[in-house]
Enzyme design. Structure first.
Site, PDB file in Angstrom:
ATOM      1  N   LEU A   1       0.916  -1.280  -0.112  1.00 25.32           N
ATOM      2  CA  LEU A   1       0.034   0.008  -0.028  1.00 25.32           C
ATOM      3  C   LEU A   1       0.847   1.329  -0.153  1.00 25.32           C
ATOM      4  CD1 LEU A   1      -2.352  -1.542   2.616  1.00 25.32           C
ATOM      5  CD2 LEU A   1      -3.054  -1.075   0.161  1.00 25.32           C
ATOM      6  N   PRO A   2       0.201   2.526  -0.455  1.00 28.06           N
ATOM      7  CA  PRO A   2       1.225   3.558  -0.602  1.00 28.06           C
ATOM      8  C   PRO A   2       1.805   4.190   0.748  1.00 28.06           C
ATOM      9  CG  PRO A   2      -0.731   3.873  -1.639  1.00 28.06           C
ATOM     10  CD  PRO A   2      -1.090   2.549  -0.835  1.00 28.06           C
TER      11      PRO A   2
ATOM     12  N   ASN B   1      -3.105   4.304   4.748  1.00 30.46           N
ATOM     13  CA  ASN B   1      -3.557   3.232   3.962  1.00 30.46           C
ATOM     14  C   ASN B   1      -3.350   1.825   4.589  1.00 30.46           C
ATOM     15  OD1 ASN B   1      -2.182   5.290   1.596  1.00 30.46           O
ATOM     16  ND2 ASN B   1      -4.285   4.677   1.285  1.00 30.46           N
TER      17      ASN B   1
ATOM     18  N   THR C   1       6.047   0.553   2.422  1.00 29.59           N
ATOM     19  CA  THR C   1       7.002   1.351   3.047  1.00 29.59           C
ATOM     20  C   THR C   1       6.655   2.245   3.970  1.00 29.59           C
ATOM     21  OG1 THR C   1       8.899   1.036   1.409  1.00 29.59           O
ATOM     22  CG2 THR C   1       8.955   2.785   2.848  1.00 29.59           C
TER      23      THR C   1
ATOM     24  N   LYS D   1      14.831  -0.377   5.512  1.00 27.55           N
ATOM     25  CA  LYS D   1      14.810   0.441   4.199  1.00 27.55           C
ATOM     26  C   LYS D   1      15.017   1.939   4.286  1.00 27.55           C
ATOM     27  CE  LYS D   1      12.115   1.279   0.457  1.00 27.55           C
ATOM     28  NZ  LYS D   1      10.931   1.058  -0.311  1.00 27.55           N
TER      29      LYS D   1
ATOM     30  N   LYS E   1       9.248  11.424   0.104  1.00 22.76           N
ATOM     31  CA  LYS E   1       8.349  10.506   0.958  1.00 22.76           C
ATOM     32  C   LYS E   1       9.113   9.497   1.966  1.00 22.76           C
ATOM     33  CE  LYS E   1       5.788   6.491   1.697  1.00 22.76           C
ATOM     34  NZ  LYS E   1       5.539   5.032   1.075  1.00 22.76           N
TER      35      LYS E   1
END
Lengths: 329, 329, 329, 329
Positions: free
Chosen positions: D96-97, D101, D127, D202, D277
C-alpha cells in the site's frame, strides 16, 4: 610582491593588535579642498553628487567613460586613473563592486598607491572581505597614507537622499576627518573599531538579515499551510519572540504589508544575487577564522541555488516564493 | 477504533473547511461554577491556583499524588481520574507534556471523553501536534463536547503572575467562553482560527525564535572573531535589518545584557530540550504537510545535537556557548 | 605587484582555456640529477626519503632545523632557503601545510622564483586552493619555469611505503617528467588536466568523503535507535544503494569492522581538523565559483563545530560518537 | 481505542525487548493454499502475478476496480474488502502507498483484523513508519494473528522479474513461512530482527542513498566548474574514498554513464516525490527517537523544495540538474 601582500593577510590577523600606531595627519583640514571619488556606479554616482552639493570640489574617475561624463556635467573634474586622482586629492573615497576591484584600484599599475601623497585619507565604501581591507591599510601605511573601511547599508534611494548608514573601521584618530565627509552622504556614521571592522559589522548584519528572512519565509509558509491567516500570523509573531526585521518591517508574504517588494512581485529592493555575494563574504571570513556558522552557511547555499533557478534579480524576500509549492501541484 | 481516529487525521486535513459547524453551548454560563484542571506540573499548578484566586472552584487531577496534594491544600477538590473530572465539571482545562499524554487523558480508558457531559468546554493548553488537536476535537464533537487548543507562551514565572499569552484555536462561537477562563491565567488571549491554529501559531513562533537565536549566536560569534566589540555589534544589529528578539531582548552573549540567561551561565529561561521538542513538532507538521523548512530543520538538528552534548537543561541561548571554540584550543 | 597576481586569479579563471601553451623543457632529462625538496613534515620527510632510496640526490630545506638534520643524516644535502634549492636543482617538489606557505615558498623574498632556472619543473604536493596553484603557475611561467600541482591522497603510512596516490594538474607535455619522480613516492599517479585540477580532484573527493562519512554515521545511529544490529545494518547497506566507502571500508561504528579508527577509539586515521581544512578549501572554491554545495557546506560546519568541541585530533569518523547521545541521559 | 494504540506506540518503544514472545503457528503449512493480496498498484500487481506464476491461488482486492479486473483476468479471485480476503486466506500480503492506508486496511471497518483467522500470517510490504508496523503487530497479536513488515527495494522492473529485495522484520519463528512466499517475488530476502526493523533498514538505506546522491551531484558540479572532465572525475572518485553507489552505479551527470536516468533526461528510475516521502519517514522516526540527522534532514528539505519546483516526477538523480546554473546566466 604578491607574496608579501598575501602573506601579510595572515600575519596581520595574528599581529593586528600591535599595529594600531597613531597616524599624524599632515593633510589640510580645510574642509573644502578637493575630494577624490573612484567608482561611479549606481551607488557611487549619487554619493559623489552629494559631495558636490555640499560644496566639495570632486576629482573623479571610473572605468566607464559614460559614468564619468555624467558626473562631469554635474561639476566634477574627471581624470584618467586612480593614480591621477591621488595626485590631486588628499582625501579619496572609493566605491567598487568587489575585492579584486579594490585591490586593482589601490595597488594596481595605475592605482592610488602609485602616486598617493603622504597623509592622504583613503576611505573605501565598497563591501569586501575585511582581510582585504586590512591588506590595503598595510599597503597604504607603507606610503604614509591612512586607509579606512566604511561600507554602507541602504540602497540607491538612500544614496540619492544622503540617508546611507556608514560603518567605519580604522584608526580612531582619523575618524572625525572621515566623518566630516561621510555625513555629506549619509544619515548615520558608526565607528566600529580597527580597520576591517566596518566590513565585519556589515557582513554580520547581512548574514543575520538573510537568516531572519529565510526563517520568516519558512515560518509564514508553514503557518499558512496549517490554516493561519498570514496577516494574523505576522501580527502574532511581531508581538512575540519570533519578531524580527523581516517579519515586522519587510514581510516576504504578498498581501501582509504595503510598500515592500513582496507587494510588488519582488521588484526593487535588495537583489538575491547581492545577498548571495554578501553571504559569500560572510562564509569566507568564517572559513578563514574557523568560525562555525551552520545557519549562515545554509542561508548562503539557499540564495546561491535561487540565483541558479531564476531569482537572481528579484528581491531577496522572494525566498518565500521559492519555497512555495508551484501552482497546479 | 484506532483506524478511525488515525484515518480521520488525514480526512480532516482535506475537509476541514466544511466542519466549522456551529456548536450551541448548553453548559451553564454562570461564571463561578467548577472548572476542571488536569495536569498539575510546573505550569499547570500555578495556572490552577490563579483560577482559584479568581474565585472558581477547581476540580483537579494529576498522575503525581504530591502535585494533587499541594493543590488540595490551596482549596481545590482532587479526584482520581480525568473521567471523574469530566463528571463534575463542564469546563475543563488540560496542561500536559506531550501528544501521547493528551491522547490518553482525553480518549484513554479513564479519559475525559468516557464521562464528558454534552456541551462541555474542553481547553487544552498543552503544546502538541495540531493534527492531534484536530483529532481530539473530532472525538469530543462525537460526544457533544467542544474542544479548543490554547497553548501558551511564557514560562513558569508568567504562569505564576497570570501573565501568559494564550493562542486559541477552535469554533469562534465558544471563544468568549474560553477567554473568560484564560484571562484569569494570562495577560493576552489571541484568537487564531479553527481548531489546531493555536498550536500552529505557537509552533511557528518558536521555530522562528530558534532560527533567530542560532542566527544571532553565529553572527555575534563571527563578529567577535572579526574584532568587533560584542556590545557594539549588538547595538549595530539592533538599529539595522539584522535586528530580532534574540539580538535586542535576549542576547545570547554573556556581558551584552543583564537579566537574561546569558548573564547567569544560561540557567533558567527556556531549556534546550524544550526547544528541541517544539522544533520536533514543527518538523512533524512540516513533513506531514510537505512544507520545506530548511533552516527550521537545521535549527532542530542543532538543538538535538546540543541535547546529546550536555546542553539539555541549559537555556536555549546557550547555543552561543556551544558554537564557541573551547578554551585552550 | 600584488594586484597583478590577485587580479590574475580572476582573469585566469575566465581565460584558462587559452593559456595551455606548450612548454619546451630545457632541463636535463637524465634521471639521477638532483631533486629539490621543500617541506619536511610528517608527509614530506618520508617522501624525500623515498626519492633518496630511488637513487636521486636530494637538496632539501625546511623551516625546522631538526627536520633538516634528520634528512641530512639519511643522505640529503641541506640548504638555507627555497631560493638556494632553486639554484641547485631543476626539479623541485614542495609539500607544505597550506596556501600561505606555498605562496611564501614560491614567491617570498627567499622564495624559489627568486633564483629559479629556466625550464625548472616545480611540483607542489600540498593541498591548497586551486586558484593559488594557478597563480603560482602564472608566476613560474614568467620565470620560464613550469609549475604543476600534485596533491596526494593517503596518510603518513602510505607516504612511508611509497603507496600514495598523486592527482596531477599541469601542462600535459610535462606530465611524464613529473610522473618519473612521483612514481618513486606513490603507487598511483593520475593526470587530471590543466594546472589546478589535481587540487580540484582532491578537494572534490574529500568533500564527497566527508558527506558520505557523516551520512553513514547518522544512518547507523538512526538504525541502531530503531532496533537494528549495527553489523547487520552495515551488511544491508553494503549490498544496497546506500553503500559507500565509509560504510563498507571505514565504518564509523565501533564493533562493526576491525583495523579502522572506530575500532581504536578514533585514534590515528585522518584527523577532524584536517578534514575541516579540506572542507574549507571546498567551500572557498565553491563560493568563488558560485557553485551551490548545500551538503558540502553543512558537512564543513559539522566538522568545524566538532573541532570546537574536543574532536579536533580524533579521526573524522568520530562524527558517529559526536552525534550519539551522551551516556547517562 | 485510539488512545490505546497511540499510547502503545510509546510504551512499545520502551518495552520492545520483552514482547518477542513465540507465536505458535496454527495455519496450514501446505504451500499451495490460497494467498491473499491487497493493493494492486504498480508494484503490487506484478508481485501478485508472480505468486500466481508460482502456483499459488490468489485472493485479491483493491480500491480500484480496474486493477482488480486485470488481476482477475490473470487467474486471481477478487473479493470486495480486506475483511473478505481475511476470511478466505490465512496468508495475506499487503502492498500500500502509505501509513494511513495500512492502518485503514488492517484496522478499518472492513479491515483485515475484522475477520482475520487465528494464526494468519500477515506480511506488509508497504514502506511506512516502523512505529505503525509495531502498532499493527500489536493489533494483530490481539486477534491471534502474526504481522511482519517486509518492505522492498527495487522498482517496477524488479517486481515484474521477481528480483525484489525484501527486508523482513517480525518474530523469527515465522520468518521461514514468510520467506517461502517472498522468494516467489524477490531475489533477496533479509531477516532484520523484530517487527519494524524491515522498515528501519529500508528507511536507513534510502536516507544514506539520498545523502550520497545529493553529495555526488554537488561534487560533480563543483569539479566540472573547477575544470575537471566529468568522466575523469567519476573515475577518480570511484577509485578513491569518495566512492559511493551514486557515483559508481547511478551517476547523476548526463554523459558519464549509460543506462541510467541521467542518460535519459531523468525519466524513469525512482521519482523525487517518492524519495521525499521516504526521507519524511526517516525524519519522523528520527524526530520521534530524538536522533540527530543533520545531513538526512537537509537532504529531505532539498528533495521537498525540488518537488515544489517541478522535479516531483523526475528521477531523484535530477538533483544534479536542480543545482546547475541555468543556461543563459
Amino acid at each position: 610582491m604578491a607574496s608579501l601582500f598575501r602573506g601579510s593577510r595572515y600575519i596581520w590577523l595574528r599581529w593586528n593588535k600591535h599595529v594600531d600606531v597613531a597616524f599624524v595627519s599632515t593633510r589640510s583640514m580645510a574642509s573644502k579642498t578637493p575630494v577624490g571619488f573612484i567608482g561611479l556606479g549606481n551607488m557611487g554616482s549619487p554619493m559623489a553628487k552629494n559631495l558636490l552639493k555640499n560644496g566639495y570640489p570632486v576629482i573623479a574617475t571610473d572605468v566607464f567613460p559614460q559614468s564619468c561624463k555624467e558626473l562631469q556635467d554635474t561639476g566634477a573634474q574627471v581624470v584618467d586613473s586612480p593614480a591621477d586622482v591621488a595626485e590631486k586629492a588628499d582625501r579619496i573615497i572609493t566605491m567598487l563592486p568587489s575585492s579584486p576591484n579594490v585591490i586593482e584600484v589601490y595597488t594596481g599599475p595605475n592605482g592610488i598607491l602609485k602616486k598617493v601623497k603622504k597623509g592622504t585619507l583613503l576611505i573605501d565604501s565598497s563591501t569586501i572581505d575585511p582581510a582585504v581591507s586590512r591588506e590595503m591599510a598595510v599597503a597604504a601605511e607603507k606610503k604614509g597614507a591612512v586607509f579606512m573601511d566604511a561600507p554602507v547599508s541602504g540602497g540607491v534611494g538612500a544614496a540619492s537622499m544622503a540617508k546611507l548608514t556608514f560603518m567605519v573601521g580604522g584608526v580612531v584618530e582619523e575618524y572625525n576627518a572621515a566623518k566630516e565627509l561621510l555625513t555629506c552622504m549619509g544619515a548615520n556614521v558608526i565607528y566600529c573599531g580597527q580597520v576591517g571592522t566596518g566590513q565585519a559589522a556589515k557582513i554580520c548584519n547581512n548574514m543575520l538579515l538573510a537568516i531572519g528572512m529565510i526563517g520568516t519565509a519558512e515560518t509564514m509558509n508553514l503557518g499558512i499551510r496549517l490554516g493561519l491567516d498570514p496577516k494574523l500570523l505576522a501580527k502574532i509573531l511581531n508581538m512575540s519572540s519570533g519578531r524580527c526585521w523581516s517579519s515586522d518591517t519587510y514581510n516576504p508574504v504578498p498581501g501582509v504589508m504595503e510598500g515592500v517588494p513582496s507587494a510588488n512581485n519582488y521588484q526593487g529592493g535588495f537583489g538575491t544575487t547581492l545577498m548571495a555575494k554578501d553571504l559569500g563574504l560572510a562564509q569566507n571570513t568564517a572559513t578563514n577564522t574557523k568560525t562555525p556558522i551552520p545557519l549562515g552557511s545554509l542561508a548562503h547555499q539557499i540564495y546561491r541555488v535561487m540565483c541558479s533557478r531564476g531569482y537572481a534579480n528579484k528581491d531577496f524576500s522572494s525566498v518565500f516564493q521559492f519555497l512555495r509549492e508551484e501552482e497546479g501541484q
